[in-house]
Design a protein around this motif. Structure first.
Motif, mmCIF file in Angstrom:
data_model
loop_
_atom_site.group_PDB
_atom_site.id
_atom_site.type_symbol
_atom_site.label_atom_id
_atom_site.label_comp_id
_atom_site.label_asym_id
_atom_site.label_seq_id
_atom_site.Cartn_x
_atom_site.Cartn_y
_atom_site.Cartn_z
ATOM 1 N N CYS A 294 34.050 -24.527 23.622
ATOM 2 C CA CYS A 294 34.073 -24.803 22.176
ATOM 3 C C CYS A 294 34.885 -23.766 21.391
ATOM 4 C CB CYS A 294 32.653 -24.853 21.624
ATOM 5 S SG CYS A 294 31.697 -26.262 22.204
ATOM 6 N N TYR B 169 29.923 -31.960 22.719
ATOM 7 C CA TYR B 169 29.226 -31.310 23.827
ATOM 8 C C TYR B 169 27.724 -31.175 23.565
ATOM 9 C CZ TYR B 169 33.994 -30.132 25.121
ATOM 10 O OH TYR B 169 35.315 -30.221 25.458
ATOM 11 N N ASP C 260 36.047 -20.926 16.109
ATOM 12 C CA ASP C 260 35.755 -22.350 15.894
ATOM 13 C C ASP C 260 36.675 -23.019 14.888
ATOM 14 O OD1 ASP C 260 34.789 -21.029 13.714
ATOM 15 O OD2 ASP C 260 32.732 -21.766 13.870
ATOM 16 N N ASP D 29 33.789 -16.296 19.224
ATOM 17 C CA ASP D 29 33.588 -17.731 19.014
ATOM 18 C C ASP D 29 34.576 -18.220 17.948
ATOM 19 O OD1 ASP D 29 32.349 -16.159 17.133
ATOM 20 O OD2 ASP D 29 30.643 -17.493 16.832
ATOM 21 N N ILE E 262 29.701 -24.043 15.407
ATOM 22 C CA ILE E 262 29.212 -23.180 16.484
ATOM 23 C C ILE E 262 28.030 -22.341 15.999
ATOM 24 C CG2 ILE E 262 29.800 -21.124 17.842
ATOM 25 C CD1 ILE E 262 32.487 -22.296 18.395
ATOM 26 N N LEU F 297 27.042 -28.875 12.310
ATOM 27 C CA LEU F 297 26.953 -29.748 13.483
ATOM 28 C C LEU F 297 26.520 -31.159 13.077
ATOM 29 C CD1 LEU F 297 27.052 -30.068 16.558
ATOM 30 C CD2 LEU F 297 24.715 -29.168 16.655
ATOM 31 N N VAL G 103 32.158 -29.517 18.386
ATOM 32 C CA VAL G 103 30.924 -29.111 19.072
ATOM 33 C C VAL G 103 30.006 -30.307 19.299
ATOM 34 C CG1 VAL G 103 28.931 -27.561 18.952
ATOM 35 C CG2 VAL G 103 31.135 -26.815 18.045
ATOM 36 N N LEU H 15 29.073 -22.167 25.819
ATOM 37 C CA LEU H 15 29.753 -23.104 24.920
ATOM 38 C C LEU H 15 30.513 -22.368 23.820
ATOM 39 C CD1 LEU H 15 27.065 -25.910 24.402
ATOM 40 C CD2 LEU H 15 29.106 -26.003 25.821
ATOM 41 N N SER H 16 29.809 -21.448 23.124
ATOM 42 C CA SER H 16 30.400 -20.825 21.933
ATOM 43 C C SER H 16 31.623 -19.983 22.266
ATOM 44 C CB SER H 16 29.353 -19.969 21.216
ATOM 45 O OG SER H 16 28.907 -18.925 22.053
#
Length: 836
Positions: free
Chosen positions: A327, A290, A265, A263, A557, A563, A287, A322-323
């Motif tokens: 993303c 999404y 990020d 991941d 993430i 977030l 992130v 996603l991770s």
């Protein structure tokens, strides 16, 4: 909700006194029955949540005005506990084991503060359990034929769970199970439960980690609706999504992470500007684009709070779709990001910055090992492979060192503790324990992320908008004063009093002791005097980093607060000053709640990670019982010393194993000092230890000092065992091959052996019986003679003419009673003299 806040605000006013429902009705001016019913419902709800207390006289008030504290109970395996107040900064309340009132570890309770315990510590009694914190328990199933018990893995629970026969649900002896508590304890009765999940036998591979996951209630699989939302995310970004964003795809940038990271990020870029300054770019995966607010993905991310990194697995905050997918800033693909550009002068000062939505395309996926090899080892093959990036890496190194130097100068505290990395095989058995390195590659990313976090935090602080901050409050004044007094034992001193000590002074102390024998002890005690960092809706500064403004912006993430920060940045960029007052009010109300929840989830994750580390370390040492190691004393307590080995494994040398003296704990010196010898064991001392015992279930390792006499009577000499022969005496066994004849002793020749002449007790009793039979035939001794003539026997007391056994017995008891009365008079006269 508004009615509850209104009632609580009214009750917290200084002039308020506990009121009845009718008095509250009058105070709020309620006239109709419908509003009155709402008032009663609200009061009942507040009472159920413990925010309002109803007295025996049916009067309502808030706990803090009734000498009550609401908080979470943190129990100890020995039975006592502490109530951690919900109010920030309030002092913990000690609760004796007899004052628990049926509360268990983790319960939300109300405690009445009754007195101050030793050392000005608050002590109280739990009067009410507001909410049960533990509804499920993980433990080992112990079958007792007609019923069973589950022995909890959480030792702070203090009681085994009783399982009736009908609630076994297939569990057998030795299984690790999950139990629902169906009846909580009352008095001395154990809780009752029902088996709801069987994890496997306690010795099966993987069951140990699975038990920890269930113990901390860590969510594993994502719900179907969450996975469905994740699957709906695109694999690639469209031109429509790019519009409105700053295009940085032509800018040179890389990701630098561990070799096993998936991941990715954060990406970094660095370029020289025409004016000679450097433009540092920190680009974080967007992130929030999404994971929309109030979506199933958002709700699940909030519930998890953070990704949890266990020894053999990762429990992610977001689904891998996603991770690890859209993303993740994978190389040579377009990704949506939020960027923070910082222009820095020759001294590393930020002279200009910009925060904006962007689209990027990273050039390479670099690892820490490769960047380190390029910058430190000058690996020619890697330098040739990444020749286009090497000049940027050199500039990154130079800037990172400047930023670090600047941070140290302002007073940031840098604890350089080693972090263990445990390697396990496919079955989860630990094979090796290494260390996480902290090379120039890790320092580059660390310094760049710190710079971005500080820039974003300061920007939103001056905007006066609701925001999420990462804070580290000043140390407790008493703990800091105790630390300052402690370091005087080593010849160091710090200027300042209490929490007025600037962190720069503490960092200078760490630099001063670096490489000295006392480095470990001073660093450890300093760290223990600090508070824990946490999330908050107010910018209260970060003491450890010596900065006024700090947040977490760089890992959305794996951290929910990041977030939220991205969500606030997006709103500010898209709406600016057009954001409504209602929306700002919503954020102002929700931000403290989110901050508290995120802090709790972070602490839970840290505890779970630490327990899995301790478990695997204990398993690693299980095969090394009896082996000897050199270690350093890492902690000293009243019950023993903790010794840390070079591989970071820590074990206890219990005070009972220190057999060469009686040792007393000196709290201010953090030392055990021998009573007779004056020998000291202090933090930082190097000792040789032997692994004495390992308990994997308890995650504990016991050491003993090499060369210490075996446990026994302290100070006793080598003694020959004394053998009891059953005839009223002792027999000493022979030593060596000496001849101990009955006629004498080898060390005392000519002396007769008295053991030979000693008669058996039965023979002695028979002799006295024969003597009593002949006593009646002998004439009594004349009164007045001072002693018996030769050959004359002295008669017993009371013997004389016409003497019989009955008279002798009567005379004996009369004489005994007289002597008792005489002694009693003497005691009474002494007591009177004392009273006078």
């Amino acid at each position: 909700m508004e009615d509850q806040e209104k009632i609580l605000a009214f009750m917290r006013e200084q002039a308020y006194h506990p009121m009845t429902v009718r008095e509250l009705e009058e105070a709020f001016g309620i006239k109709d029955s419908a509003t009155f019913k709402e008032l009663v419902k609200t009061l009942n709800a507040l009472e159920a949540s413990g925010e309002v207390i109803r007295t025996r006289a049916n009067r309502y008030g808030v706990p803090e005005k009734m000498n009550l504290v609401r908080g979470r109970l943190q129990s100890h395996p020995k039975g006592f506990g502490f109530v951690i107040p919900e109010t920030q900064g309030a002092e913990d309340v000690y609760v004796h084991a007899n004052d628990m009132n049926g509360a268990l570890h983790g319960d939300t309770v109300l405690v009445r503060v009754e007195k101050e315990a030793g050392g000005n510590r608050l002590e109280g009694q739990i009067i009410r359990i507001v909410e049960r914190g533990m509804k499920q328990v993980v433990g080992t199933f112990k079958d007792e034929t007609y019923y069973a018990f589950v022995i909890p893995d959480e030792k702070r629970l203090g009681k085994d769970i009783f399982i009736p026969k009908e609630a076994y649900n297939g569990a057998v002896d030795g299984h690790k199970v999950v139990v629902n508590i169906v009846r909580y304890p009352e008095g001395r009765v154990n809780p009752e439960g029902e088996v709801v999940e069987i994890l496997g036998h306690k010795n099966d591979p993987g069951v140990d980690i699975l038990s920890i996951i269930r113990k901390f209630n860590l969510p594993e699989a994502f719900p179907e609706d969450v996975l469905a939302e994740a699957e709906a995310a695109p694999d690639e970004i469209s031109e429509e999504e790019i519009s409105g964003r700053r295009d940085l795809r032509e800018r040179m940038m890389v990701t630098i992470d561990g070799a096993d990271a998936k991941d990715l990020d954060d990406a970094v870029s660095l370029e020289r500007l025409p004016n000679g300054n450097l433009r540092l770019g920190v680009h974080i995966a967007d992130v929030s684009y999404y994971v929309r607010e109030k979506s199933q993905l958002d709700n699940e991310a909030y519930r998890r709070g953070t990704s949890v990194y266990l020894v053999d697995r990762v429990i992610p905050m977001l689904p891998h779709r996603l991770s690890n997918g859209i993303c993740s800033l994978n190389p040579q693909v377009d990704r949506l990001t939020i960027s923070c550009d910082m222009e820095m002068d020759a001294n590393g000062n930020t002279v200009k910055y910009d925060i904006f939505l962007s689209v990027i395309r990273t050039d390479e996926r670099m690892t820490y090992a490769d960047v380190r090899s390029i910058l430190e080892d000058k690996d020619e093959a890697l330098i040739e492979k990444y020749s286009r990036l090497v000049p940027m890496f050199e500039d990154m190194k130079e800037l990172a060192l400047k930023l670090r130097k600047k941070r140290m100068q302002r007073g940031a505290i840098d604890f350089d503790f080693r972090e263990a990395k445990i390697y396990v095989d496919e079955e989860g058995t630990p094979t090796e324990i290494g260390f996480r390195t902290r090379s120039i590659a890790e320092q580059i990313i660390e310094e760049f992320m710190l710079a971005a976090n500080e820039t974003v935090a300061e920007h939103f602080h001056w905007m006066k908008q609701p925001f999420m901050y990462r804070i580290h409050e000043d140390p407790n004044a008493e703990k800091l004063m105790a630390f300052m007094e402690f370091i005087t034992n080593f010849g160091y001193s710090i200027r300042g009093k209490g929490n007025s000590v600037h962190p720069r002074a503490l960092q200078q102390l760490l630099e001063e002791v670096k490489g000295t024998p006392e480095e470990i002890i001073i660093s450890t005690v300093m760290l223990r005097s600090m508070k824990q960092a946490r999330y908050d809706a107010e910018s209260l500064g970060h003491y450890g980093l010596s900065t006024e403004f700090y947040t977490h912006f760089t890992s959305p993430i794996r951290r929910y607060p990041d977030l939220i920060v991205h969500r606030r940045i997006r709103e500010w960029i898209e709406l600016g000053d057009q954001i409504s007052e209602k929306r700002l009010g919503y954020w102002a109300e929700q931000m403290p709640v989110i901050a508290e929840h995120a802090s709790q989830r972070e602490r839970l994750a840290v505890d779970a990670e630490r327990e899995t580390d301790d478990l695997k370390k204990a398993e690693f040492m299980l095969e090394r019982v009896g082996e000897e190691f050199e270690g350093v004393i890492s902690s000293v307590t009243s019950f023993g010393i903790f010794v840390e080995l070079p591989n970071t494994i820590e074990g206890l040398v219990h005070v009972s194993f220190l057999t060469d003296d009686y040792y007393h704990y000196h709290e201010k010196m953090f030392a055990l000092v021998g009573e007779r010898t004056g020998k000291q064991y202090r933090i930082g001392d190097v000792v040789e230890v032997r692994v004495a015992n390992v308990n994997v279930d308890e995650r504990t390792i016991d050491f003993e000092i090499v060369g210490m006499p075996k446990a026994g009577f302290r100070g006793s000499r080598e003694r020959t065992p004394r053998v009891i022969d059953g005839r009223g005496g002792d027999r000493k066994p022979t030593r060596g091959k000496q001849d101990r004849s009955r006629t004498g002793r080898p060390d005392r020749p000519g002396k007769p052996d008295r053991q030979k002449d000693k008669k058996h007790p039965a023979e002695i009793r028979q002799k006295y019986k024969d003597r009593r039979k002949t006593e009646g035939n002998k004439p009594p001794r004349r009164a007045g003679s001072g002693k018996a003539s030769s050959g004359e026997e002295v008669l017993p007391i009371g013997a004389g003419e016409g003497d019989t056994p009955a008279k002798r017995q009567k005379g004996f008891w009369e004489d005994l009673v007289k002597s008792k009365k005489k002694n009693r008079k003497n005691v009474a006269s002494q007591a009177k003299r004392k009273r006078r």
